[in-house]
Design a protein around this motif. Sequence first.
Motif, PDB file in Angstrom:
ATOM      1  N   GLN A 235       0.789  -1.231   0.000  1.00  0.00           N
ATOM      2  CA  GLN A 235       0.000   0.000   0.000  1.00  0.00           C
ATOM      3  C   GLN A 235       0.828   1.292   0.000  1.00  0.00           C
ATOM      4  O   GLN A 235       0.593   2.186  -0.808  1.00  0.00           O
ATOM      5  CB  GLN A 235      -0.885  -0.034   1.234  1.00  0.00           C
ATOM      6  CG  GLN A 235      -2.162   0.712   1.072  1.00  0.00           C
ATOM      7  CD  GLN A 235      -3.009   0.566   2.306  1.00  0.00           C
ATOM      8  OE1 GLN A 235      -2.549   0.193   3.391  1.00  0.00           O
ATOM      9  NE2 GLN A 235      -4.288   0.870   2.159  1.00  0.00           N
ATOM     10  N   LEU A 236       1.821   1.348   0.892  1.00  0.00           N
ATOM     11  CA  LEU A 236       2.573   2.600   0.996  1.00  0.00           C
ATOM     12  C   LEU A 236       3.389   2.882  -0.261  1.00  0.00           C
ATOM     13  O   LEU A 236       3.555   4.027  -0.665  1.00  0.00           O
ATOM     14  CB  LEU A 236       3.506   2.562   2.214  1.00  0.00           C
ATOM     15  CG  LEU A 236       2.818   2.714   3.559  1.00  0.00           C
ATOM     16  CD1 LEU A 236       3.830   2.620   4.682  1.00  0.00           C
ATOM     17  CD2 LEU A 236       2.042   4.023   3.638  1.00  0.00           C
ATOM     18  N   GLU A 238       2.543   1.860  -3.287  1.00  0.00           N
ATOM     19  CA  GLU A 238       1.580   2.260  -4.304  1.00  0.00           C
ATOM     20  C   GLU A 238       1.260   3.753  -4.125  1.00  0.00           C
ATOM     21  O   GLU A 238       1.142   4.505  -5.091  1.00  0.00           O
ATOM     22  CB  GLU A 238       0.314   1.400  -4.187  1.00  0.00           C
ATOM     23  CG  GLU A 238      -0.497   1.364  -5.463  1.00  0.00           C
ATOM     24  CD  GLU A 238      -1.702   0.430  -5.380  1.00  0.00           C
ATOM     25  OE1 GLU A 238      -1.877  -0.257  -4.352  1.00  0.00           O
ATOM     26  OE2 GLU A 238      -2.483   0.411  -6.345  1.00  0.00           O
ATOM     27  N   LEU A 239       1.172   4.150  -2.847  1.00  0.00           N
ATOM     28  CA  LEU A 239       0.879   5.552  -2.547  1.00  0.00           C
ATOM     29  C   LEU A 239       2.037   6.459  -2.986  1.00  0.00           C
ATOM     30  O   LEU A 239       1.817   7.455  -3.679  1.00  0.00           O
ATOM     31  CB  LEU A 239       0.619   5.705  -1.044  1.00  0.00           C
ATOM     32  CG  LEU A 239       0.364   7.110  -0.513  1.00  0.00           C
ATOM     33  CD1 LEU A 239      -0.889   7.707  -1.151  1.00  0.00           C
ATOM     34  CD2 LEU A 239       0.218   7.092   1.005  1.00  0.00           C
ATOM     35  N   ALA A 253       6.119   3.200   6.972  1.00  0.00           N
ATOM     36  CA  ALA A 253       5.501   4.420   7.486  1.00  0.00           C
ATOM     37  C   ALA A 253       6.546   5.372   8.066  1.00  0.00           C
ATOM     38  O   ALA A 253       6.469   6.583   7.856  1.00  0.00           O
ATOM     39  CB  ALA A 253       4.455   4.067   8.530  1.00  0.00           C
ATOM     40  N   PHE A 256       8.700   7.024   5.323  1.00  0.00           N
ATOM     41  CA  PHE A 256       7.775   7.847   4.543  1.00  0.00           C
ATOM     42  C   PHE A 256       7.481   9.140   5.321  1.00  0.00           C
ATOM     43  O   PHE A 256       7.585  10.265   4.803  1.00  0.00           O
ATOM     44  CB  PHE A 256       6.485   7.058   4.303  1.00  0.00           C
ATOM     45  CG  PHE A 256       5.718   7.484   3.081  1.00  0.00           C
ATOM     46  CD1 PHE A 256       5.727   8.794   2.627  1.00  0.00           C
ATOM     47  CD2 PHE A 256       4.972   6.547   2.374  1.00  0.00           C
ATOM     48  CE1 PHE A 256       5.022   9.170   1.498  1.00  0.00           C
ATOM     49  CE2 PHE A 256       4.259   6.912   1.237  1.00  0.00           C
ATOM     50  CZ  PHE A 256       4.285   8.230   0.806  1.00  0.00           C
TER      51      PHE A 256
END
Lengths: 267, 271, 253
Positions: A235-236, A238-239, A253, A256
Amino acid sequence: MITLEKVCFGYGKNETLRDVNLHIGKGDFCAIIGANGAGKSTLTRLMRGLLRPTSGRVLIDGQDIAAARPSTLAAKIGYLFQNPDRQLCRNTVREELLFTLQYAGIPADRRDALCDAALERFSLDGDGDTACMSRGERQRTALASALAAEPPLLLLDEPTTGLDYSECTAIMERIAEMNERGVTVVMVCHDMEIVLDFAKTCVVVADGQVLGEGTPADIFYNQPLLKRASLIPPQLIELASRFGGEVGRPTHAEDFAAIIREKRSQK
Amino acid sequence: MISINQLSFQYEGGVKPALVDITLEIPDGDFIGIIGRSGAGKSTLTYALNGIVPHYHKGDFYGSVTVDGMDTVETTPERLAELVGSVLQDTDAQMITSTVIDELQYGLISYGIDDIDGRVDEALAALGIADLREREINSLSGGQRQKVAIASILALKPKIFILDEPTSELDPASSRMVFELLRTLNQTGVTVIVVEQKIMQLCEFCDRLIVLDGGAVAFDGGVREVLTHSEELEAIGVHVPRIVTLAKTIGSDKLPLNLDEAEAMLREVLA
Amino acid sequence: MKGFLEYIPGDSILHRLDPRTKLLMPLILCLACFAADSILLLFVILLFDVALGYLGGIGKQTLRTLSKLARIMLFLFVLQILFIQRGETLIPLIAGLRITDEGLRTAALVALRLIAATMPLATLLSLTKLDELADSLVVRCHVPYKYAYGVTAAIRFIPEFSRQMSEIIEAQTARGVEFDTKNPFRRIAMVIPLCVPLLISSVRKIDGTAMAAELRGFNLRGRHNIRCTSRFGLSDGVGILVCLALAVAGVLL
């Protein structure tokens, strides 16, 4: 550690692997990823010698495994299946581990010590009844059993399917620990976050061919490659990909957030 | 509409109750995610809705469950099944015939539904497995079986659709496809209840999250509201999605549930 | 044993026979074999069994089944020869044992009979969709659905269990257990402990199947709602008549 040379498997319409060349070095933690039916499990089965390649060779430490004796391979390779029900065939955890040690050709006088060490390492009760355990405990027992003979190579075929988050973390942390002690790990896995968190390298498989190799971050930021293999990155990632290069290439996280904070302070 | 009133259940021969004093109202058209560690009672809760508990698995049953006004204790599972479609957890075990087409037709024939062929084609197409139509179940992979299991219930067009870990053997792209299918169904008014370990998917697709722990409801509410309790969730074995962790780490007051929301949040922060 | 009793799709004349015919034919052939007392006739029946396999487009599998059965029967054959000591000596053996004409004949009869009797069931069942068989038993033969499904489910579980067994054997091979030993007794001794995981997963499978069936209206099924399109046709009649003829020959010869 393990090398596949021009390996093909299956004929004609049933060809599941085509001309696979692959080298996994000692101490690596390699994840094999791909869509359902891409040929991932066939790869680990070939590496263990459970399947014989139609053509090509599988080498472990430079030796063709087709020539190796089963007990020699058992002492060298631990194998964990997706479903512990297929693996566990003894009544208690201790018997299960001793059974593995026996077939791995460990001399009788060393088996008890190895068994105790494995029980402790995986926090298992030797007298526990394998039939009465939860899926997570059974999988942990199967893992302990696969590693009891302290093999230098561990093959995992979707080891976390059907486990909840904490069981999954427990199993994976144990595996990572073993990797740090020098065990080479090859894992087939559908959960991309697990791959990102634990694997050191990644092999992307689609339609029986290797499409790419690299670190998880390299692979997950390679959108065209993922698209060809019908994979979705964590997910991260892809973000972050949605921002192009603007936020760099964070994976978790924490990093990021650090990037975001820095960007904000610059403004 | 489902209402569960002070439900407790202990399996025959079980050492502790599987469900403890559960009270829930599930209005029509909800999209509910159920999550919790293994042994928390997720599967048992689904069994209480489709009548498997207490009709098939016997035990001590207290309280009441009504589905559209029917008391599940007084209604047989096959009658309940006309309303409640259930995809069970064990993919292998729920194959009751030998071929894909028979598997899909089975329920349709039992319930005397007209237009069997149309329903079968529709369900196969929805899961993208029209090419498996004539295949033998024995020749299918785990992921393919899972899609067949979903299609065989989908063909019955249940008003309430319960799925117990329907994507455990699917790759990420197929899992997403299944959830998108569930969303489409939900938009036509079907109540969807899905037990799932992948919280990311639940957050993105569900309206409401029920977190079970030790057989009891630990949290129940809108997804965003439940996610605000990330520390408590962690303590009972539920990990929040990483975009939520990111939002908290950068001190955002927003809780993004999907990538679009996360992107909007970041753009706002960076602007 | 992989694929044993597993349905093999196809469109041969045998595939298109009524499922009842495919159950009836092996039964009649079985009776024929046990009635027959002539080695020649048993050979004819055996040839017919193999012909059935080729007619159904599964010639290769049929020959494989034949060779497997023959290997098991060879054991029985030798045992019978040693056991039956009546009649005239053909070849004297050690320790007063001898091969007699009667021993040879009886042993051949027993072995041939068992092979010829079991083959057609294996062949025709792998050409029959079990669900169609169950449906036809319910609709045309008025068998209650519960029993018809039970019988076909039992047959269906055989390949399912053998699949599970081969998965279990694979998992054990992965830890170094060598199953490909030539000694049959050692092999049996190695497989016995594997019955534990097989039993666990079988019970789980049966329990899950029963639950899933109940949730898809198992108890609502019966003659009134099951569809059955199969009907006796000319080829069914021919098939049954040939089998009956062999059975009559068996009684007479």
